[in-house]
Scaffold this motif. Sequence first.
Motif, PDB file in Angstrom:
ATOM      1  N   ALA A  10      32.900  32.244  58.147  1.00  0.00           N
ATOM      2  CA  ALA A  10      32.306  33.172  57.731  1.00  0.00           C
ATOM      3  C   ALA A  10      33.732  33.242  56.683  1.00  0.00           C
ATOM      4  CB  ALA A  10      32.294  35.117  58.699  1.00  0.00           C
ATOM      5  N   LEU A  11      34.844  33.787  57.089  1.00  0.00           N
ATOM      6  CA  LEU A  11      36.133  33.623  56.248  1.00  0.00           C
ATOM      7  C   LEU A  11      35.953  31.834  55.210  1.00  0.00           C
ATOM      8  CD1 LEU A  11      38.815  34.009  58.494  1.00  0.00           C
ATOM      9  CD2 LEU A  11      37.799  35.977  56.366  1.00  0.00           C
ATOM     10  N   LYS A  12      35.495  31.085  55.584  1.00  0.00           N
ATOM     11  CA  LYS A  12      36.150  29.463  54.949  1.00  0.00           C
ATOM     12  C   LYS A  12      34.939  29.643  53.766  1.00  0.00           C
ATOM     13  CE  LYS A  12      35.852  24.076  55.313  1.00  0.00           C
ATOM     14  NZ  LYS A  12      35.942  23.387  56.513  1.00  0.00           N
ATOM     15  N   ALA A  13      33.389  30.302  54.401  1.00  0.00           N
ATOM     16  CA  ALA A  13      32.672  30.452  53.102  1.00  0.00           C
ATOM     17  C   ALA A  13      32.530  31.245  52.161  1.00  0.00           C
ATOM     18  CB  ALA A  13      31.616  30.542  54.140  1.00  0.00           C
ATOM     19  N   ASP A  14      33.266  32.193  52.557  1.00  0.00           N
ATOM     20  CA  ASP A  14      33.844  33.285  51.561  1.00  0.00           C
ATOM     21  C   ASP A  14      34.449  32.628  50.490  1.00  0.00           C
ATOM     22  OD1 ASP A  14      31.466  34.814  52.401  1.00  0.00           O
ATOM     23  OD2 ASP A  14      32.449  36.413  53.337  1.00  0.00           O
ATOM     24  N   THR A  15      35.500  32.336  50.718  1.00  0.00           N
ATOM     25  CA  THR A  15      36.787  31.778  49.840  1.00  0.00           C
ATOM     26  C   THR A  15      36.064  30.455  49.278  1.00  0.00           C
ATOM     27  OG1 THR A  15      38.342  31.936  51.969  1.00  0.00           O
ATOM     28  CG2 THR A  15      39.124  30.388  50.773  1.00  0.00           C
ATOM     29  N   THR A  64      33.676  40.465  52.490  1.00  0.00           N
ATOM     30  CA  THR A  64      34.020  39.925  53.613  1.00  0.00           C
ATOM     31  C   THR A  64      34.535  40.701  54.498  1.00  0.00           C
ATOM     32  OG1 THR A  64      34.520  37.846  51.891  1.00  0.00           O
ATOM     33  CG2 THR A  64      36.209  38.088  54.447  1.00  0.00           C
ATOM     34  N   LEU A  65      35.273  41.421  54.573  1.00  0.00           N
ATOM     35  CA  LEU A  65      35.625  42.365  55.639  1.00  0.00           C
ATOM     36  C   LEU A  65      35.218  42.859  56.640  1.00  0.00           C
ATOM     37  CD1 LEU A  65      39.435  43.942  54.501  1.00  0.00           C
ATOM     38  CD2 LEU A  65      38.975  41.278  55.688  1.00  0.00           C
ATOM     39  N   TYR A 165      44.649  37.324  55.760  1.00  0.00           N
ATOM     40  CA  TYR A 165      44.337  36.310  54.727  1.00  0.00           C
ATOM     41  C   TYR A 165      43.393  37.247  53.776  1.00  0.00           C
ATOM     42  CZ  TYR A 165      41.745  32.780  53.531  1.00  0.00           C
ATOM     43  OH  TYR A 165      41.010  31.584  52.592  1.00  0.00           O
ATOM     44  N   THR A 166      42.300  37.799  54.122  1.00  0.00           N
ATOM     45  CA  THR A 166      41.527  38.120  53.107  1.00  0.00           C
ATOM     46  C   THR A 166      42.418  38.860  51.543  1.00  0.00           C
ATOM     47  OG1 THR A 166      41.500  40.272  53.801  1.00  0.00           O
ATOM     48  CG2 THR A 166      39.863  38.627  53.791  1.00  0.00           C
ATOM     49  N   SER A 167      43.444  39.337  51.898  1.00  0.00           N
ATOM     50  CA  SER A 167      44.551  40.446  51.542  1.00  0.00           C
ATOM     51  C   SER A 167      45.525  39.602  50.959  1.00  0.00           C
ATOM     52  CB  SER A 167      44.953  41.807  52.253  1.00  0.00           C
ATOM     53  OG  SER A 167      46.182  41.330  52.657  1.00  0.00           O
ATOM     54  N   ARG A 168      46.407  37.894  51.688  1.00  0.00           N
ATOM     55  CA  ARG A 168      47.090  37.858  50.499  1.00  0.00           C
ATOM     56  C   ARG A 168      47.300  36.212  50.495  1.00  0.00           C
ATOM     57  NH1 ARG A 168      51.087  39.474  55.198  1.00  0.00           N
ATOM     58  NH2 ARG A 168      51.410  41.853  54.885  1.00  0.00           N
ATOM     59  N   THR A 173      44.948  29.538  45.393  1.00  0.00           N
ATOM     60  CA  THR A 173      44.595  27.957  45.438  1.00  0.00           C
ATOM     61  C   THR A 173      44.478  26.732  46.497  1.00  0.00           C
ATOM     62  OG1 THR A 173      46.567  27.288  44.796  1.00  0.00           O
ATOM     63  CG2 THR A 173      45.240  26.982  42.955  1.00  0.00           C
ATOM     64  N   ASP A 174      45.851  27.090  48.055  1.00  0.00           N
ATOM     65  CA  ASP A 174      46.114  26.660  48.884  1.00  0.00           C
ATOM     66  C   ASP A 174      45.125  27.255  49.936  1.00  0.00           C
ATOM     67  OD1 ASP A 174      47.663  28.880  49.233  1.00  0.00           O
ATOM     68  OD2 ASP A 174      49.689  27.964  50.056  1.00  0.00           O
ATOM     69  N   GLY A 175      44.774  28.355  50.005  1.00  0.00           N
ATOM     70  CA  GLY A 175      43.390  29.463  50.121  1.00  0.00           C
ATOM     71  C   GLY A 175      43.084  28.732  51.483  1.00  0.00           C
ATOM     72  N   LEU A 176      42.450  27.948  51.094  1.00  0.00           N
ATOM     73  CA  LEU A 176      41.882  27.212  52.588  1.00  0.00           C
ATOM     74  C   LEU A 176      42.849  26.362  53.840  1.00  0.00           C
ATOM     75  CD1 LEU A 176      38.762  25.276  50.483  1.00  0.00           C
ATOM     76  CD2 LEU A 176      38.427  27.530  52.475  1.00  0.00           C
ATOM     77  N   LYS A 177      43.464  25.949  53.132  1.00  0.00           N
ATOM     78  CA  LYS A 177      45.024  25.580  54.182  1.00  0.00           C
ATOM     79  C   LYS A 177      45.611  26.178  55.182  1.00  0.00           C
ATOM     80  CE  LYS A 177      46.380  21.119  51.454  1.00  0.00           C
ATOM     81  NZ  LYS A 177      47.076  20.921  49.992  1.00  0.00           N
ATOM     82  N   MET A 178      45.994  27.291  54.366  1.00  0.00           N
ATOM     83  CA  MET A 178      46.023  28.861  54.947  1.00  0.00           C
ATOM     84  C   MET A 178      45.275  29.104  55.761  1.00  0.00           C
ATOM     85  SD  MET A 178      49.264  28.774  54.301  1.00  0.00           S
ATOM     86  CE  MET A 178      49.611  30.711  54.824  1.00  0.00           C
TER      87      MET A 178
END
Length: 187
Positions: A10-15, A64-65, A165-168, A173-178
């Motif tokens: 879910a987080l990946k899809a929304d990112t 997302t949350l 994760y969603t807040s920070r 740009t490196d969100g998926l890596k994080m």
Amino acid sequence: MEIAQKVYEALKADTLGIAQIVGDLDEVEGAISSGKYTTKHIEIEWMPKRDRLRSQLADAKEATLSKIRKIVDDYKQEQEAALVLDPAALTDDYKLLVSGIELTERDLCAILDRSGNNLTMQQMTHRYAKQHNVQLPKERAFMGDSEAAESVGFANGLYDIASRYTSRYMVRTDGLKMLDKFFLVEG
């Protein structure tokens, strides 16, 4: 699907879903800080766009949350429901459990095999084993109250991770890596 996998996906899809908004916001903020435009032009043209994009991002994060909260709440309800006995789920094997006949490990394992996904019969069989000191194989373990509490704590921890994760990181740009680091995904 396991809850951690559901939350991760879910987080990946929304990112991925907000990538365009993030790109547009970066472009607008770049234009604002470029020095190419007058203050008036920035106030009229770029600031409203930036505010709109920031609002869209905030709404996307909140959505997302909410989605993650629903996943976690549904999981917690499933865990709690697994511990509630359902009289309609009792089978003929229940007669063996209450008959007074001393049942062996093999007998109880056979009942568990016949029980399939019937959580009521599984729980009743494990209760019998505990009351009569019959040791069942570890692979036949049944989730009890302490395990349910532990799994609920795990689910709450996943929500906390998702919130951080969603807040920070979600809009970076490196969100998926994080995200992969948060969920220990190698790749």
